[in-house]
Design a protein around this motif. Structure first.
Motif, short mmCIF file in Angstrom:
data_model
loop_
_atom_site.label_atom_id
_atom_site.label_comp_id
_atom_site.label_asym_id
_atom_site.label_seq_id
_atom_site.Cartn_x
_atom_site.Cartn_y
_atom_site.Cartn_z
N VAL A 40 26.32 9.41 -21.64
CA VAL A 40 27.20 10.40 -22.25
C VAL A 40 28.39 10.60 -21.31
O VAL A 40 28.22 11.00 -20.16
CB VAL A 40 26.48 11.75 -22.46
CG1 VAL A 40 27.44 12.77 -23.06
CG2 VAL A 40 25.26 11.56 -23.35
N ARG A 41 29.56 10.30 -21.80
CA ARG A 41 30.77 10.44 -20.98
C ARG A 41 31.20 11.90 -20.95
O ARG A 41 31.51 12.50 -21.98
CB ARG A 41 31.90 9.57 -21.53
CG ARG A 41 33.19 9.65 -20.73
CD ARG A 41 34.22 8.71 -21.33
NE ARG A 41 33.77 7.32 -21.26
CZ ARG A 41 34.21 6.35 -22.06
NH1 ARG A 41 35.09 6.63 -23.01
NH2 ARG A 41 33.75 5.12 -21.91
N LEU A 42 31.19 12.48 -19.75
CA LEU A 42 31.62 13.87 -19.57
C LEU A 42 33.04 13.89 -19.01
O LEU A 42 33.39 13.07 -18.15
CB LEU A 42 30.67 14.61 -18.63
CG LEU A 42 29.20 14.67 -19.07
CD1 LEU A 42 28.37 15.41 -18.03
CD2 LEU A 42 29.06 15.33 -20.42
N PRO A 43 33.89 14.82 -19.46
CA PRO A 43 35.31 14.83 -19.10
C PRO A 43 35.57 15.45 -17.72
O PRO A 43 36.15 16.53 -17.61
CB PRO A 43 35.94 15.65 -20.22
CG PRO A 43 34.86 16.62 -20.60
CD PRO A 43 33.56 15.88 -20.44
N ALA A 44 35.15 14.78 -16.66
CA ALA A 44 35.22 15.36 -15.32
C ALA A 44 36.65 15.71 -14.91
O ALA A 44 36.93 16.84 -14.49
CB ALA A 44 34.61 14.39 -14.31
N GLU A 45 37.58 14.77 -15.02
CA GLU A 45 38.95 15.02 -14.59
C GLU A 45 39.60 16.11 -15.44
O GLU A 45 40.33 16.97 -14.92
CB GLU A 45 39.77 13.73 -14.67
CG GLU A 45 39.34 12.69 -13.64
CD GLU A 45 40.27 11.49 -13.64
OE1 GLU A 45 41.43 11.64 -14.05
OE2 GLU A 45 39.82 10.40 -13.23
N GLU A 46 39.30 16.09 -16.74
CA GLU A 46 39.90 17.10 -17.63
C GLU A 46 39.37 18.50 -17.30
O GLU A 46 40.10 19.50 -17.45
CB GLU A 46 39.60 16.75 -19.08
CG GLU A 46 40.35 15.53 -19.61
CD GLU A 46 39.68 14.21 -19.22
OE1 GLU A 46 38.64 14.25 -18.51
OE2 GLU A 46 40.18 13.16 -19.64
N ILE A 47 38.11 18.59 -16.87
CA ILE A 47 37.57 19.89 -16.45
C ILE A 47 38.34 20.41 -15.25
O ILE A 47 38.73 21.58 -15.19
CB ILE A 47 36.07 19.77 -16.13
CG1 ILE A 47 35.25 19.57 -17.42
CG2 ILE A 47 35.57 21.02 -15.39
CD1 ILE A 47 33.79 19.27 -17.19
N GLY A 48 38.61 19.53 -14.28
CA GLY A 48 39.37 19.92 -13.11
C GLY A 48 40.78 20.35 -13.45
O GLY A 48 41.27 21.39 -12.96
N GLU A 49 41.45 19.56 -14.29
CA GLU A 49 42.82 19.90 -14.68
C GLU A 49 42.86 21.23 -15.45
O GLU A 49 43.75 22.05 -15.24
CB GLU A 49 43.39 18.78 -15.56
CG GLU A 49 43.60 17.46 -14.81
CD GLU A 49 43.89 16.31 -15.74
OE1 GLU A 49 43.84 16.51 -16.98
OE2 GLU A 49 44.17 15.20 -15.25
N GLY A 50 41.88 21.42 -16.33
CA GLY A 50 41.83 22.66 -17.11
C GLY A 50 41.62 23.89 -16.24
O GLY A 50 42.17 24.96 -16.52
#
Length: 327
Positions: free
Chosen positions: A281-291
């Motif tokens: 399952v691909r989790l949005p790691a970078e997007e979580i940080g940016e958000g």
């Protein structure tokens, strides 16, 4: 840092057009399709307009402290959290915000360091006492990859509960029934127990907790297969644990996916190069940080109502499980 010229070349317009779109020039005559292409390309390339680059300093966000729930050596072996931190740092670099990393130790962080920062992003799960301490000492506080049970705290995280339910239903559709889980007892573990129990398939011998490391995956997989009725599929907390599970399965002379299916979470870069490639399952790691950076920027700018953002995940099917008819 990406330039207007690079965005213009990617979309096929002039640099002047890109500049006017990104600075919200309402007098510009351009199709909605082309305007959207410019915005999406700029976001993909992590472009920050001069207005946005100056926005942080104007609003007083000049220094940000990252308070990690992991020690440095623990983060280095977990590419997911490295990617999350890099998402924070790259967004801060674009906005010219200084960052200071504070990794986990046996003692609380230096309160003075937190108080000297304009805001704090807490990465990962912190216990109740730590959350209360961070609230007391941080000017502004946002959590990344964890949402404390407090509706006054900003947070960004993936929807792990739904991701687990989606994964389990998909595996069930492929004919798997005796499914095991190894890893921490977080939201995905809770969702696993609830979903399997609801369907009448839960067996506590197929549920093991331990370190979310390659060695932990190896040891817990060995334990699972010591039972009289082994599973037909294993879900691991993360891809690092899956690597350890692969090693244990291969040592036992078993074949993936013919004898046992393996699925996981995170989709780190090595997942696609395992033998066989790993379903995950691909989790949005970078997007979580940016958000998290954007939420902190809004708080410093005066927002009073808390925001708790949940981002979607994506199932990536590879050779470690049976394959759905249509991907």
């Amino acid at each position: 840092m990406v330039t207007l010229k690079e965005i213009a070349a990617a979309v096929g317009v002039s640099s002047a057009t890109v500049s006017r779109v990104l600075n919200y020039d309402t007098t510009l005559s351009i199709s909605n399709r082309k305007r959207q292409a410019i915005i999406e390309t700029a976001e993909k390339l992590n472009y920050a307009t001069p207005r946005n680059r100056n926005r942080a300093n104007v609003q007083g966000l000049t220094k940000l402290a990252l308070v990690h729930f992991l020690r440095p050596e623990q983060e280095l072996v977990d590419p997911y959290y490295v990617a999350l931190r890099l998402g924070i740092e790259s967004r801060c670099a674009a906005l010219k915000i200084e960052t200071v990393k504070v990794y986990h130790t046996d003692a609380k962080p230096d309160a003075g360091l937190l108080q000297s920062a304009s805001g704090v992003i807490a990465i990962g799960r912190h216990d109740e006492d730590e959350v209360e301490w961070l609230q007391r000492h941080a000017r502004q506080l946002v959590f990344a990859d964890h949402a404390p049970p407090d509706d006054q705290i900003d947070s960004v995280q993936a929807d792990l509960r739904y991701a687990m339910e989606k994964l389990l239903q998909s595996l069930a559709n492929l004919g798997y029934r005796r499914i095991a889980y190894i890893g921490w007892g977080d939201r995905r573990a809770q969702a696993f127990v609830q979903w399997m129990t609801k369907n009448g398939w839960f067996d506590d011998r197929m549920f093991r907790s331990g370190d979310n490391t390659e060695q932990g995956g190896y040891r817990l997989t060995k334990e699972i297969f010591s039972e009289k009725r082994p599973p037909d599929a294993i879900i691991t907390f993360n891809d690092s644990m899956a690597i350890g599970a692969y090693r244990a399965i291969h040592e036992m002379g078993l074949s993936i996916p013919n004898d046992i299916g393996v699925a996981s979470f995170n989709d780190i870069s090595v997942a696609q190069f395992l033998n066989p490639p790993l379903t995950t399952v691909r989790l949005p790691a970078e997007e979580i940080g940016e958000g998290a950076v954007e939420l902190l920027l809004e708080r410093v700018g005066g927002r009073e109502i808390a925001k708790q953002i949940t981002l979607a995940s994506k199932l990536v099917w590879r050779g470690s499980t049976r394959q759905p008819l249509e991907k």
